[in-house]
Scaffold this motif. Structure first.
Motif, PDB file in Angstrom:
ATOM      1  N   GLN A 196      -8.588  -2.366  -5.436  1.00 42.28           N
ATOM      2  CA  GLN A 196      -7.392  -1.792  -4.816  1.00 42.28           C
ATOM      3  C   GLN A 196      -7.668  -0.359  -4.331  1.00 42.28           C
ATOM      4  OE1 GLN A 196      -4.099  -0.695  -7.377  1.00 42.28           O
ATOM      5  NE2 GLN A 196      -2.616  -1.278  -5.819  1.00 42.28           N
ATOM      6  N   GLU A 218       3.758   5.966  -5.394  1.00 40.84           N
ATOM      7  CA  GLU A 218       3.704   6.078  -6.853  1.00 40.84           C
ATOM      8  C   GLU A 218       2.639   7.088  -7.279  1.00 40.84           C
ATOM      9  OE1 GLU A 218       5.456   5.127  -9.304  1.00 40.84           O
ATOM     10  OE2 GLU A 218       6.889   4.006  -8.121  1.00 40.84           O
ATOM     11  N   GLU A 219       1.524   7.096  -6.561  1.00 43.85           N
ATOM     12  CA  GLU A 219       0.460   8.036  -6.913  1.00 43.85           C
ATOM     13  C   GLU A 219       0.950   9.476  -6.800  1.00 43.85           C
ATOM     14  OE1 GLU A 219      -3.052   7.429  -7.881  1.00 43.85           O
ATOM     15  OE2 GLU A 219      -1.746   5.788  -8.459  1.00 43.85           O
ATOM     16  N   ALA A 252      -7.545   0.912  -0.521  1.00 46.67           N
ATOM     17  CA  ALA A 252      -6.654   2.023  -0.174  1.00 46.67           C
ATOM     18  C   ALA A 252      -7.419   3.130   0.543  1.00 46.67           C
ATOM     19  CB  ALA A 252      -5.986   2.567  -1.431  1.00 46.67           C
ATOM     20  N   TYR A 255       2.092   1.922  -3.416  1.00 45.42           N
ATOM     21  CA  TYR A 255       0.987   2.443  -4.232  1.00 45.42           C
ATOM     22  C   TYR A 255       0.800   3.934  -3.962  1.00 45.42           C
ATOM     23  CZ  TYR A 255      -4.004   2.966  -5.559  1.00 45.42           C
ATOM     24  OH  TYR A 255      -5.214   3.381  -6.083  1.00 45.42           O
ATOM     25  N   PHE A 256       0.759   4.299  -2.697  1.00 45.10           N
ATOM     26  CA  PHE A 256       0.585   5.719  -2.351  1.00 45.10           C
ATOM     27  C   PHE A 256       1.741   6.558  -2.904  1.00 45.10           C
ATOM     28  CE2 PHE A 256      -1.986   4.796   1.782  1.00 45.10           C
ATOM     29  CZ  PHE A 256      -3.113   4.572   1.012  1.00 45.10           C
ATOM     30  N   LEU A 282      -4.592  12.051  -1.733  1.00 52.52           N
ATOM     31  CA  LEU A 282      -3.252  12.212  -1.143  1.00 52.52           C
ATOM     32  C   LEU A 282      -2.750  13.649  -1.217  1.00 52.52           C
ATOM     33  CD1 LEU A 282      -1.563   8.918  -2.352  1.00 52.52           C
ATOM     34  CD2 LEU A 282      -2.159   9.510  -0.008  1.00 52.52           C
ATOM     35  N   VAL A 299      -7.467   8.033  -5.275  1.00 50.64           N
ATOM     36  CA  VAL A 299      -6.396   7.990  -4.270  1.00 50.64           C
ATOM     37  C   VAL A 299      -5.436   9.149  -4.481  1.00 50.64           C
ATOM     38  CG1 VAL A 299      -4.437   6.644  -3.439  1.00 50.64           C
ATOM     39  CG2 VAL A 299      -6.603   5.519  -3.897  1.00 50.64           C
ATOM     40  N   ARG A 300      -5.124   9.415  -5.731  1.00 51.24           N
ATOM     41  CA  ARG A 300      -4.208  10.521  -6.042  1.00 51.24           C
ATOM     42  C   ARG A 300      -4.791  11.852  -5.572  1.00 51.24           C
ATOM     43  NH1 ARG A 300      -2.293  10.234 -11.983  1.00 51.24           N
ATOM     44  NH2 ARG A 300      -1.132   8.481 -11.149  1.00 51.24           N
ATOM     45  N   LEU A 338       0.824  -1.205   0.000  1.00 46.67           N
ATOM     46  CA  LEU A 338       0.000   0.000   0.000  1.00 46.67           C
ATOM     47  C   LEU A 338       0.865   1.265   0.000  1.00 46.67           C
ATOM     48  CD1 LEU A 338      -2.964   0.786   0.039  1.00 46.67           C
ATOM     49  CD2 LEU A 338      -2.876   0.785   2.533  1.00 46.67           C
TER      50      LEU A 338
END
Lengths: 430, 348
Positions: free
Chosen positions: B119, A400-401, B123, A397-398, B56, B52-53, A394
């Motif tokens: 996913q 990379e985002e 997340a 993943y974060f 964040l 998610v992007r 996870l």
């Protein structure tokens, strides 16, 4: 630095890159203690530095995986690695993995395009436009390119990363090259034919349908005109049907896969070499270098790596647009009618390649680059480790985002300090 | 003077209940002597792969100070603003991204059953859990929102009801011949169910619908298609005075969204001393509506809702007034002072 691990398929692997690497190894061995890795190793060899030869074909799967796992110097034979990544993901049943890569590299558009490509839609142009090389490039200690075109792209993508534009070496198994007449005699080709040769594996992007139609028209007027495909053919390519429809008939010859010596004889036997390519995946063709080295005029597609790499006059660029067929025909008719012109272009080509693409010289150039990369290897590895996390987790993943935004701005090497910010969030996974 | 930063995720060009609530929270913090401001970061909830992007972005912000002024408290509101980092974070949770929770797998969810979307869902749940765990306290705008937080994230939240926009202005002008709904016209509010029910009522009840939204045209067609134009009226956007007057003159309010977070309609209706017609799956609405005491509760199907409306229409005004009074008593203690007291407890 002493021990160098060279990762690449080697002969008899049916890959031009395998031949290229095999030819370069003796010259490289004068600079390093070379260990070669030509298949998935268990375990990986110990070495001071790893050199990864990457091309856009499944044969390079093990090199791709190794390059991602262990930073080294990447020799990028093709700009686009899309087919290779497809093989590593979709063709192994991992469609989500492929879509992740497409989205990582190209965002929302990449995810959309990826869904089409994963369903085998969109033809060959989409993979050429989305090269999927970011991950190996970003994880590398340095990048070697074989064309100025690819070198420019790498420099824009990875500003500040060690990079070498290495001229594709000339290696001829028969040196000096046999004459046209000797070659034709050895191959059983007619001595007085006008031979146009398309060298290497016949694939859909080599524009052979165009070549077949043009040669049929030429042969209608000049029955001695022959099109030779000097290599194997992709079985999906309907070459015979094209020849039948165009009326080329027995004016088309397909040799099948050739040993290097016979390959050299075939380009030496040619009056003109046809090395068109569209869409181009940024590949530098060893066949073109050999054809130039034996002094034959070579028609290449404008905008391809070969067209950009060699000065005009050394190669003959053809516009791959709507005028392509007319241009090819006009050039071939002109060259047919002008043996002197063919000769003059051939001489120019041979002189240029022999002055700039020598095997020993290019090996020395590469060795110097590898020593320089090795000198900064410790700091480079530390920089690569920063802001990296397990891709499957996870946190990865974060990261990379968020890193996507930086990559999109060309800030590949900027340390963002993400782990401290994002690690607490990743702890929320139950 | 203590500083409080309210954190809001906002879809630019869209103003809804959440935006109004954020603005009123800021105004009431200032009224109570705090220096308050709102930090809003644009939020786009589609496509799923981008969620998610988007979320964040909040994590990368440093809101501990602004121009040398220390921020004493941050109050994140809805997803994903609570991902913000601050040593004193007290969440007032309007709602989470419900498509990753209770709406997942329903027709109201845009997530697909693909590994990528699964996913993203995992997340979101993970970062919600982690980010809300960082809070000094988590308040929710209803027990329903707190219950989802407990069920899906294993976290405790305390309900803290927000007062409606026109608190102090609601009134009663009697009990007229129409049911009233005010709010956004979107699918989750299930006004299509109300229109279907209106075709089945026998009492002559009318329905007035105030508000705008993506379903307006669909509802208009449905009303015309069922021949209900004389009994079901789409009023569009109405002014504050008109809204208060419409509540004041209604016989009752209709409010039957699917598992609603909170629902101002209920509170506004009770402050206007009007009962509420709702359904058994309406979520936060049921924290206020008690069957036969403050309203009627039907199963979520047109026939049952029509029967509930007819029941309400059979009651005399005195009984409606009793129910309205009971509703009023139920919401009388929802005040801004109570909200501000709880949210700022750690810095007072």
């Amino acid at each position: 630095m002493n021990r160098l691990a060279v990762w690449s398929p080697l002969p008899p692997s049916p890959s031009g890159i395998a031949d290229y690497v095999a030819e370069s190894l003796p010259a490289l061995a004068r600079h390093f203690d070379v260990v070669t890795v030509s298949e998935e190793p268990r375990p990986a060899p110990e070495a001071d530095l790893h050199l990864y030869h990457l091309g856009n074909s499944p044969a390079h799967g093990f090199v791709y995986r190794a390059a991602r796992a262990r930073p080294g110097v990447v020799v990028l034979h093709d700009w686009s690695l899309h087919h290779l990544v497809l093989h590593e993901t979709v063709e192994r049943g991992d469609v989500p993995g492929y879509l992740r890569e497409m989205r990582r590299a190209y965002g929302e558009t990449g995810a959309f395009v990826g869904r089409q490509v994963a369903r085998a839609l969109g033809g060959d142009l989409l993979p050429a436009l989305f090269p999927l090389n970011d991950r190996v490039l970003e994880g590398s200690l340095g990048v070697v390119t074989l064309s100025g075109q690819t070198a420019g792209r790498v420099a824009r993508r990875l500003p500040g990363r060690p990079q070498l534009h290495l001229p594709h070496h000339l290696s001829l198994p028969i040196e000096p090259p046999p004459s046209r007449a000797e070659s034709r005699a050895a191959l059983g080709l007619p001595a007085d034919a006008f031979i146009v040769t398309a060298p290497g594996l016949a694939t859909v992007n080599k524009r052979l349908d165009v070549a077949v139609r043009v040669m049929a028209r030429l042969r209608a007027e000049h029955p001695e005109a022959v099109l030779v495909i000097a290599g194997a053919s992709d079985p999906r390519l309907p070459l015979e049907a094209w020849a039948r429809e165009a009326g080329l008939g027995d004016g088309l010859r397909v040799t099948g896969r050739l040993e290097l010596a016979d390959f050299e004889r075939h380009v030496a036997a040619a009056d003109v070499v046809l090395a068109l390519r569209f869409p181009s995946h940024g590949e530098m063709s060893g066949a073109v270098v050999r054809a130039l080295g034996v002094g034959r005029p070579v028609l290449v597609s404008a905008g391809s790596a070969a067209a950009d790499e060699f000065p005009e006059g050394v190669v003959v660029p053809v516009d791959p647009g709507p005028r392509e067929e007319a241009e090819v025909e006009a050039f071939l008719r002109h060259l047919y009618a002008s043996p002197d012109l063919r000769e003059r272009i051939g001489v120019l080509a041979a002189v240029h390649v022999r002055e700039n693409h020598g095997l020993a010289e290019t090996a020395s150039l590469l060795a110097g680059f590898l020593h320089a990369v090795d000198a900064g290897q410790k700091q480079a590895l530390a920089a690569l480790d920063a802001d990296r996390a397990d891709e499957g987790g996870l946190l990865g993943y974060f990261m990379e985002e968020v890193r996507w935004g930086a990559r999109d701005l060309g800030l590949v090497d900027v340390r963002l300090g993400l782990e401290g910010l994002l690690e607490p969030l990743a702890r929320g996974a139950r | 003077m203590k500083t409080v930063l309210v954190c809001a995720a906002q879809a630019p060009f869209v103003t809804g209940g959440a935006e109004i609530l954020v603005s009123e929270l800021r105004a009431n913090l200032e009224r109570r002597g705090f220096r308050a401001d709102v930090a809003a970061v644009p939020f786009k909830w589609y496509p799923v792969s981008e969620l998610v992007r988007q979320a964040l972005a909040w994590r990368l912000l440093d809101v501990t100070e602004s121009s040398g002024i220390r921020v004493d408290l941050v109050i994140p509101t809805k997803f994903p603003s609570f991902l913000v980092r601050h040593p004193r974070k007290v969440a007032w949770l309007f709602h989470q991204h419900r498509e990753a929770y209770d709406l997942f797998g329903t027709p109201y969810c845009s997530f697909q059953d693909t590994p990528e979307d699964v996913q993203v869902r995992s997340a979101i749940q993970a970062m919600d859990t982690a980010a809300l765990t960082e809070c000094r306290a988590v308040y929710t705008i209803s027990r329903n929102v707190a219950e989802r937080l407990r069920k899906y994230n294993g976290l405790a939240g305390e309900s803290l009801y927000p007062p409606p926009h026109h608190l102090g202005r609601y009134r009663t002008d009697g009990y007229g011949d129409y049911l009233f709904y005010a709010g956004r016209l979107d699918r989750l509010k299930r006004l299509d169910l109300a229109v279907d029910a209106m075709q089945r009522v026998r009492s002559g009840a009318k329905l007035k619908i105030a508000g705008a939204g993506p379903l307006a045209e669909e509802l208009r067609k449905q009303i015309e298609g069922l021949g209900l134009a004389d009994r079901v009226e789409l009023l569009g956007f109405v002014s504050a005075d008109e809204l208060i007057a419409l509540y004041a003159g209604a016989r009752a309010a209709y409010y039957a969204p699917l598992n609603e977070d909170y629902g101002y309609v209920t509170v506004e209706s009770f402050l206007s001393r009007k009962p509420v017609v709702t359904t058994s799956d309406a979520g936060g609405v049921l924290e206020f509506v008690t069957a036969d005491e403050t309203g009627v509760i039907a199963e979520p199907d047109p026939e049952a809702i029509a029967h509930a409306i007819d029941t309400l229409w059979s009651l005399p005004p005195s009984r409606l007034r009793e129910m309205g009074d009971a509703g009023y008593a139920r919401v009388a203690d929802i005040t801004w002072d109570a909200v501000i007291d709880r949210l700022t407890e750690s810095i007072r």
